[in-house]
Design an enzyme around this catalytic site. Structure first.
Site, PDB file in Angstrom:
ATOM      1  N   SER A 147      45.485  45.134  -0.619  1.00  0.00           N
ATOM      2  CA  SER A 147      44.966  45.581  -1.856  1.00  0.00           C
ATOM      3  C   SER A 147      45.252  47.076  -2.072  1.00  0.00           C
ATOM      4  O   SER A 147      45.324  47.796  -1.027  1.00  0.00           O
ATOM      5  CB  SER A 147      43.384  45.454  -2.073  1.00  0.00           C
ATOM      6  OG  SER A 147      42.753  46.019  -3.077  1.00  0.00           O
TER       7      SER A 147
ATOM      8  N   TYR B  64      35.026  46.034   1.323  1.00  0.00           N
ATOM      9  CA  TYR B  64      36.047  45.286   0.982  1.00  0.00           C
ATOM     10  C   TYR B  64      37.107  46.132   1.149  1.00  0.00           C
ATOM     11  O   TYR B  64      38.435  45.983   1.974  1.00  0.00           O
ATOM     12  CB  TYR B  64      36.216  44.954  -0.662  1.00  0.00           C
ATOM     13  CG  TYR B  64      37.381  44.413  -1.032  1.00  0.00           C
ATOM     14  CD1 TYR B  64      37.616  42.883  -0.869  1.00  0.00           C
ATOM     15  CD2 TYR B  64      38.212  45.218  -2.070  1.00  0.00           C
ATOM     16  CE1 TYR B  64      38.912  42.422  -1.697  1.00  0.00           C
ATOM     17  CE2 TYR B  64      39.538  44.670  -2.301  1.00  0.00           C
ATOM     18  CZ  TYR B  64      39.680  43.230  -2.223  1.00  0.00           C
ATOM     19  OH  TYR B  64      40.827  42.675  -2.865  1.00  0.00           O
TER      20      TYR B  64
HETATM   21  N1  LIG Z   1      42.787  39.836  -8.078  1.00  0.00           N
HETATM   22  C1  LIG Z   1      42.946  41.140  -7.916  1.00  0.00           C
HETATM   23  O1  LIG Z   1      42.830  41.934  -8.719  1.00  0.00           O
HETATM   24  C2  LIG Z   1      43.212  41.344  -6.576  1.00  0.00           C
HETATM   25  C3  LIG Z   1      43.811  42.740  -6.109  1.00  0.00           C
HETATM   26  C4  LIG Z   1      44.130  42.969  -4.905  1.00  0.00           C
HETATM   27  C5  LIG Z   1      44.252  42.112  -4.094  1.00  0.00           C
HETATM   28  N2  LIG Z   1      43.645  41.040  -4.255  1.00  0.00           N
HETATM   29  C6  LIG Z   1      43.477  39.904  -3.158  1.00  0.00           C
HETATM   30  O2  LIG Z   1      44.355  38.777  -3.524  1.00  0.00           O
HETATM   31  C7  LIG Z   1      43.930  37.759  -2.685  1.00  0.00           C
HETATM   32  C8  LIG Z   1      43.600  36.612  -3.852  1.00  0.00           C
HETATM   33  O3  LIG Z   1      42.579  37.119  -4.747  1.00  0.00           O
HETATM   34  P1  LIG Z   1      42.157  36.442  -6.172  1.00  0.00           P
HETATM   35  O4  LIG Z   1      42.047  37.487  -7.093  1.00  0.00           O
HETATM   36  O5  LIG Z   1      43.327  35.049  -6.451  1.00  0.00           O
HETATM   37  O6  LIG Z   1      40.734  35.703  -5.902  1.00  0.00           O
HETATM   38  P2  LIG Z   1      40.280  34.324  -6.064  1.00  0.00           P
HETATM   39  O7  LIG Z   1      40.681  33.598  -7.205  1.00  0.00           O
HETATM   40  O8  LIG Z   1      38.760  34.525  -5.749  1.00  0.00           O
HETATM   41  O9  LIG Z   1      40.799  33.377  -4.905  1.00  0.00           O
HETATM   42  C9  LIG Z   1      40.526  33.579  -3.380  1.00  0.00           C
HETATM   43  C10 LIG Z   1      40.714  32.679  -2.397  1.00  0.00           C
HETATM   44  O10 LIG Z   1      40.514  32.673  -1.464  1.00  0.00           O
HETATM   45  C11 LIG Z   1      40.083  31.597  -0.433  1.00  0.00           C
HETATM   46  N3  LIG Z   1      39.011  31.744   0.470  1.00  0.00           N
HETATM   47  C12 LIG Z   1      37.745  32.396   0.219  1.00  0.00           C
HETATM   48  N4  LIG Z   1      37.240  32.522   1.652  1.00  0.00           N
HETATM   49  C13 LIG Z   1      37.867  31.715   2.469  1.00  0.00           C
HETATM   50  C14 LIG Z   1      37.845  30.849   3.597  1.00  0.00           C
HETATM   51  N5  LIG Z   1      36.679  31.334   4.192  1.00  0.00           N
HETATM   52  N6  LIG Z   1      38.751  30.331   4.053  1.00  0.00           N
HETATM   53  C15 LIG Z   1      39.696  30.042   3.356  1.00  0.00           C
HETATM   54  N7  LIG Z   1      40.064  30.391   2.051  1.00  0.00           N
HETATM   55  C16 LIG Z   1      38.908  31.219   1.476  1.00  0.00           C
HETATM   56  C17 LIG Z   1      39.217  30.800  -1.807  1.00  0.00           C
HETATM   57  O11 LIG Z   1      39.413  29.563  -1.817  1.00  0.00           O
HETATM   58  P3  LIG Z   1      38.208  28.542  -1.274  1.00  0.00           P
HETATM   59  O12 LIG Z   1      37.066  29.258  -1.929  1.00  0.00           O
HETATM   60  O13 LIG Z   1      38.607  27.218  -1.950  1.00  0.00           O
HETATM   61  O14 LIG Z   1      38.055  28.568   0.199  1.00  0.00           O
HETATM   62  C18 LIG Z   1      40.255  31.137  -2.922  1.00  0.00           C
HETATM   63  O15 LIG Z   1      41.458  30.278  -3.040  1.00  0.00           O
HETATM   64  C19 LIG Z   1      42.488  38.340  -2.076  1.00  0.00           C
HETATM   65  O16 LIG Z   1      42.912  38.714  -0.495  1.00  0.00           O
HETATM   66  C20 LIG Z   1      42.218  39.554  -2.739  1.00  0.00           C
HETATM   67  O17 LIG Z   1      41.680  40.474  -1.869  1.00  0.00           O
HETATM   68  C21 LIG Z   1      43.160  40.305  -5.547  1.00  0.00           C
END
Ligand SMILES: NC(=O)c1ccc[n+]([C@@H]2O[C@H](COP(=O)([O-])OP(=O)(O)OC[C@H]3O[C@@H](n4cnc5c(N)ncnc54)[C@H](OP(=O)(O)O)[C@@H]3O)[C@@H](O)[C@H]2O)c1
Length: 257
Positions: free
Chosen positions: A148, A161
């Site tokens: 991120s 985070y």
């Molecule tokens: N959206 C943004 O603005 C943004 C920006 C920068 C970086 N990111 C990064 O991008 C990645 C995806 O984010 P997103 O926005 O798509 O969030 P999201 O929609 O909340 O997705 C998060 C994913 O992580 C999985 N997860 C959480 N805990 C887990 C565990 N213990 N074991 C396996 N899977 C787990 C969840 O699946 P389950 O709950 O089904 O396990 C879900 O599929 C993250 O690493 C986040 O930090 C996001």
């Protein structure tokens, strides 16, 4: 107009014959990237904890004629990770995308919350990479860690985070160094704010709108904005790229402290 050279595109971005596993594929960025890698030709293995969500995404991908499988996996549970590595077998591409956030000032944060963030975002990526390392060494494969821009800049209330994502960027560099001689490349992607189910409601609020004014492009990213960088890092054209972090953020890091 010159037609697109499809052989050139395939030699640079094509993933035909590759098996790719994505953690956190039940939602948001991970679910989107599953479709992108599938369209680039990969056989995709969708993993996360919620198998009902994974099944729904697999069905959607199958309906588009893409190859996808489901494997439940909790990145915080070594037994679950090791069982998944056994079940999956050969692998060419690993995308460590699972992540959680927590909003609290560091002075008020509970140990439980701190541990949850670090165990998922940082230790989870190491745990999964360790389990799949033998398969990736055998295939001379590639790892992509989804970090991120908060691994590079900071804001109040997301300190744990941010620290976990900074650690993930440095873990990426350390893994790249250790695995280079085995032919495995390891890179990181640092997205800015990307609209996913987790934050769409927040960005519709006045505070969210204020935060967006700090983004030079004045907009949220969409998951598709990440596709070009992801394919550049995991595709055959990225053979000389390892230990790198690519920022995709509409210029947001330019205005972060
Ligand atoms: N959206 C943004 O603005 C943004 C920006 C920068 C970086 N990111 C990064 O991008 C990645 C995806 O984010 P997103 O926005 O798509 O969030 P999201 O929609 O909340 O997705 C998060 C994913 O992580 C999985 N997860 C959480 N805990 C887990 C565990 N213990 N074991 C396996 N899977 C787990 C969840 O699946 P389950 O709950 O089904 O396990 C879900 O599929 C993250 O690493 C986040 O930090 C996001």
């Amino acid at each position: 107009m010159q037609p697109i050279d499809t052989d050139f595109l395939a030699a640079t971005f094509g993933l035909g014959g590759k098996r790719a596993l994505i953690t956190g594929a039940s939602s948001g960025i991970g679910a989107h990237l599953a479709g992108s890698l599938g369209r680039a030709g990969a056989e995709v293995i969708l993993t996360a904890r919620r198998s009902d969500k994974l099944d729904a995404i697999r069905a959607k991908l199958h309906a588009q004629g893409l190859s996808a499988h489901v494997q439940t996996l909790d990145v915080t549970d070594a037994a679950s990770v090791d069982a998944a590595a056994q079940a999956v077998g050969p692998l060419d591409i690993l995308i460590n995308n699972s992540g959680v956030s927590s909003e609290a000032m560091l002075a008020d944060m509970s140990e439980r919350d701190w541990d949850r963030v670090f165990d998922t975002n940082l230790k989870g990526a190491w745990r999964v990479s360790r389990a799949f390392a033998p398969a990736l060494i055998a295939s001379r494969g590639v790892i992509l860690n989804v970090a991120s821009i908060l691994g590079m800049g900071v804001l109040k209330t997301v300190g744990a985070y941010a620290a976990s994502k900074a650690g993930l960027i440095q873990l990426t560099r350390a893994m790249a160094l250790e695995l280079a001689q085995d032919g495995v490349r390891v890179n990181a992607l640092a997205p800015g704010y990307i609209e996913t189910p987790i934050n769409a409601a927040f960005f519709a609020t006045p505070q969210g709108a204020k935060m967006l004014r700090g983004v030079p492009q004045r907009r949220l990213g969409q998951p598709a904005d990440l596709d070009a960088a992801v394919l550049a890092l995991v595709g055959p054209g990225g053979q000389f790229t390892t230990g790198a972090t690519i920022v995709v953020d509409g210029g947001h890091t330019l205005s972060l402290s």
